[in-house]
Design an enzyme around this catalytic site. Structure first.
Site, PDB file in Angstrom:
ATOM      1  N   LYS A 265       0.834  -1.197   0.000  1.00  0.00           N
ATOM      2  CA  LYS A 265       0.000   0.000   0.000  1.00  0.00           C
ATOM      3  C   LYS A 265       0.871   1.252   0.000  1.00  0.00           C
ATOM      4  O   LYS A 265       2.016   1.214   0.460  1.00  0.00           O
ATOM      5  CB  LYS A 265      -0.859   0.028   1.279  1.00  0.00           C
ATOM      6  CG  LYS A 265      -1.981  -0.988   1.315  1.00  0.00           C
ATOM      7  CD  LYS A 265      -2.786  -0.859   2.601  1.00  0.00           C
ATOM      8  CE  LYS A 265      -3.909  -1.879   2.670  1.00  0.00           C
ATOM      9  NZ  LYS A 265      -4.955  -1.702   1.641  1.00  0.00           N
ATOM     10  N   ARG A 339     -10.269 -11.723   2.122  1.00  0.00           N
ATOM     11  CA  ARG A 339     -11.083 -12.827   1.609  1.00  0.00           C
ATOM     12  C   ARG A 339     -10.338 -14.158   1.713  1.00  0.00           C
ATOM     13  O   ARG A 339     -10.955 -15.206   1.871  1.00  0.00           O
ATOM     14  CB  ARG A 339     -11.534 -12.514   0.166  1.00  0.00           C
ATOM     15  CG  ARG A 339     -10.426 -12.358  -0.822  1.00  0.00           C
ATOM     16  CD  ARG A 339     -10.844 -11.558  -2.066  1.00  0.00           C
ATOM     17  NE  ARG A 339     -10.876 -10.110  -1.806  1.00  0.00           N
ATOM     18  CZ  ARG A 339     -11.198  -9.197  -2.702  1.00  0.00           C
ATOM     19  NH1 ARG A 339     -11.562  -9.569  -3.933  1.00  0.00           N
ATOM     20  NH2 ARG A 339     -11.201  -7.920  -2.399  1.00  0.00           N
TER      21      ARG A 339
HETATM   22  N1  BES Z   1      -8.126  -3.821   4.440  1.00  0.00           N
HETATM   23  C1  BES Z   1      -8.277  -3.417   3.097  1.00  0.00           C
HETATM   24  C2  BES Z   1      -9.570  -2.662   2.840  1.00  0.00           C
HETATM   25  C3  BES Z   1      -9.651  -1.311   3.497  1.00  0.00           C
HETATM   26  C4  BES Z   1      -9.098  -0.212   2.885  1.00  0.00           C
HETATM   27  C5  BES Z   1     -10.310  -1.157   4.690  1.00  0.00           C
HETATM   28  C6  BES Z   1      -9.186   1.028   3.495  1.00  0.00           C
HETATM   29  C7  BES Z   1     -10.405   0.074   5.294  1.00  0.00           C
HETATM   30  C8  BES Z   1      -9.840   1.172   4.685  1.00  0.00           C
HETATM   31  C9  BES Z   1      -8.263  -4.642   2.202  1.00  0.00           C
HETATM   32  O1  BES Z   1      -7.466  -5.690   2.620  1.00  0.00           O
HETATM   33  C10 BES Z   1      -7.732  -4.200   0.880  1.00  0.00           C
HETATM   34  O2  BES Z   1      -6.603  -3.822   0.838  1.00  0.00           O
HETATM   35  N2  BES Z   1      -8.564  -4.244  -0.152  1.00  0.00           N
HETATM   36  C11 BES Z   1      -8.183  -3.825  -1.440  1.00  0.00           C
HETATM   37  C12 BES Z   1      -8.747  -4.794  -2.433  1.00  0.00           C
HETATM   38  C13 BES Z   1      -8.212  -4.606  -3.815  1.00  0.00           C
HETATM   39  C14 BES Z   1      -6.748  -4.996  -3.864  1.00  0.00           C
HETATM   40  C15 BES Z   1      -9.028  -5.469  -4.759  1.00  0.00           C
HETATM   41  C16 BES Z   1      -8.741  -2.426  -1.661  1.00  0.00           C
HETATM   42  O3  BES Z   1      -9.841  -2.145  -1.210  1.00  0.00           O
HETATM   43  O4  BES Z   1      -8.036  -1.608  -2.232  1.00  0.00           O
HETATM   44 MN    MN Z   2      -5.463  -5.467   1.964  1.00  0.00          MN
END
Ligand code: BES
Ligand code: MN
Ligand code: ZN
Length: 488
Positions: A265, A339
């Protein structure tokens, strides 16, 4: 904070007087000239009794200067009283020690549940996590220790007993969500929860990585393998119902820190990912609440706990892992890890506990925050009756949900070239394809709902029941759902 149900106002207390909307009759305030002062304050502030609004004044009552809060309770609905309770604490937390809320003199006596919610919200709003603050100024430290509710009656006191139990769960959830990720990781999550729920009669199972490997949980372990912290599966079981009654499973995403892994990230805001365990946190708190109030239901809470880190041993985009269900997954993006954790937890709970109903909670997708912000959690369900009960519990508790669709056309988007599925779809409908992924792990005949609570577990601004920070979202919702659907 202590809540007392009493029959007389304490002399040294701040006096809180509730007023319904558009019925602000200051005539009921006793004391030399106090009614006139209150009237002047009401006029100056244009106070109309709106739920949660407050006018503060000093008046001479019984020969002494008295701090008085006129408190709006709106239309007198439970939600209005809850709002009012939070407002009292927000105002007095750091500048009063003891409060008497006088319900006598109200034109209509509030319902027992409304009074209980008022008290509950007052306590919830006062919760803070100051353990790492060694230099908090004296004037910023909480000092409110007691709220006496005068003239509420026995029924309200009884209704509060349940809310008190739920508050214990809420505090656990908020503590878990607030703790920094160097302190809270899978093993310490387990330790804290087990310490906190000791003596409540919950049956405990903890699986370590070796045990999960033997069970074939390749999806969860693939996420965990980049971290020096070992993953865990924490299971709490409450057997409050008949031995032959159906079982509800609550399943939570517990990523104690989500860097994204190799699909790392961006730096800005990454610290927020300490609360990527909010789903598991809500499950822990809900299990504590239903055990503490001895709910007449059989509920199993499963928390999939891992840390998602980049490392020489971390999983790569392109890896194919085999889940406990036997289905294979092409890991396109290591940041779509929730997931992968949930799918093995879902398979495990169906194999070991045969639940009739499953509700999973997860901070699963950033896309959910784009859709709903922080006003509703996203709800996905394969069963309309289940969806309706959850929506109703959300409305009743103020922890609102909004339903999203599931459909084969979305499911197709996660088919893979090389494996049974991939862990991400295209950019569009990111929250829905995530739900479709989970749905592939739900057995025929099981009623299942997925709550994407990414926008709900943390708040940048204070709310009715919470200060800035961990909201405890999900605990009251799940507790209400259990009461409505499994105990009625
Ligand atoms: N934990 C994150 C989702 C999230 C993001 C929760 C910001 C709260 C605040 C999750 O694991 C994630 O990173 N999801 C990705 C999925 C994508 C790679 C398809 C996302 O939402 O960017
Ligand atoms: Mn994630
Ligand atoms: Zn995550």
């Amino acid at each position: 904070m202590q809540i007392a149900f009493t029959s007389t106002v304490e002399a040294g207390d701040v006096l809180v007087l509730p007023f319904p909307k558009d019925a602000v009759d200051t005539g009921r305030i006793e004391g030399e000239g106090a009614a006139a002062l209150a009237k002047a304050a009401v006029d100056a502030a244009r106070f109309k009794g709106e739920a949660g609004s407050i006018v503060e004044l000093f008046a001479t009552i019984g020969g002494a200067a008295r701090r008085v809060l006129l408190l709006g309770v709106g239309e007198g609905k439970e939600a209005d009283w809850r709002k009012a309770g939070g407002a009292v604490t927000a105002r007095l937390l750091t500048n009063a020690s003891s409060v008497s809320v006088d319900l006598n003199g109200l034109p209509t006596k509030p319902a027992a549940d409304a009074v209980a919610s008022f008290a509950g919200a007052a306590v919830q709003r006062g919760w803070r996590h100051d353990v790492y603050r060694t230099k908090l100024p004296e004037t910023s430290k909480p000092m409110l220790t007691r709220i006496a509710i005068v003239g509420a009656g026995d029924e309200a006191e009884a209704a509060y007993a349940r809310i008190h139990a739920v508050n214990g769960g809420l505090e656990l959830t908020r503590t878990l969500v607030s703790e920094p990720p160097n302190k809270l990781y899978p093993e310490s999550f387990v330790e804290r929860v087990l310490n906190d729920v000791e003596g409540l009669g919950l049956e405990v199972t903890v699986l370590d990585e070796a045990q999960m490997r033997d069970l074939g949980m390749g999806a969860l372990l693939g996420v965990s393998q980049g971290s020096v912290r070992e993953g865990r599966l924490l299971v709490l079981k409450w057997n409050g119902g008949a031995a032959d009654a159906e079982t509800l499973a609550l399943v939570g995403k517990g990523v104690t820190f989500d860097t994204g892994g190799i699909s790392i990230k961006p730096a800005a805001g990454m610290e927020d990912m300490k609360w990527d365990m909010g789903g598991a946190g809500a499950v822990a708190g809900a299990m504590k609440a239903i055990a503490a109030r001895k709910a007449k239901a059989n509920v199993v809470g499963v928390m999939g706990l891992v840390e998602n880190m980049p490392d020489g041993n971390a999983q790569r985009p392109g890896d194919v892992v085999t889940s406990m269900s036997g289905q294979t997954i092409e890991v396109i993006n290591t940041d779509a890890e929730g997931r992968l954790v949930l799918c093995d937890a879902l398979t495990w709970v169906q194999k070991t506990h045969s639940p009739s109903t499953i509700v999973d909670l997860a901070t699963l997708t950033g896309a959910m925050i784009i859709s709903l912000g922080s006003e509703h959690g996203g709800l996905f369900a394969n069963d309309d009756t289940l969806a309706e009960s959850l929506l109703a519990a959300g409305t009743a508790t103020g922890e609102k949900l909004w339903r999203f669709p599931l459909a084969d056309a979305y499911d197709k988007l996660i088919d893979s070239q090389i494996a049974d599925m991939k862990n991400v779809g295209p950019r569009g409908a990111g929250s829905i394809t995530a739900a479709q992924f989970l749905k592939r792990y739900i057995n025929e005949g099981v009623a299942w709902a997925h709550l994407d609570i990414a926008g709900m577990v943390w708040s940048d601004k204070p709310g009715v029941n919470h200060d800035k920070g961990a909201t405890g979202y999900g605990v009251r919702l799940l507790d209400q759902f259990v009461a409505d659907r499994f105990e009625a």
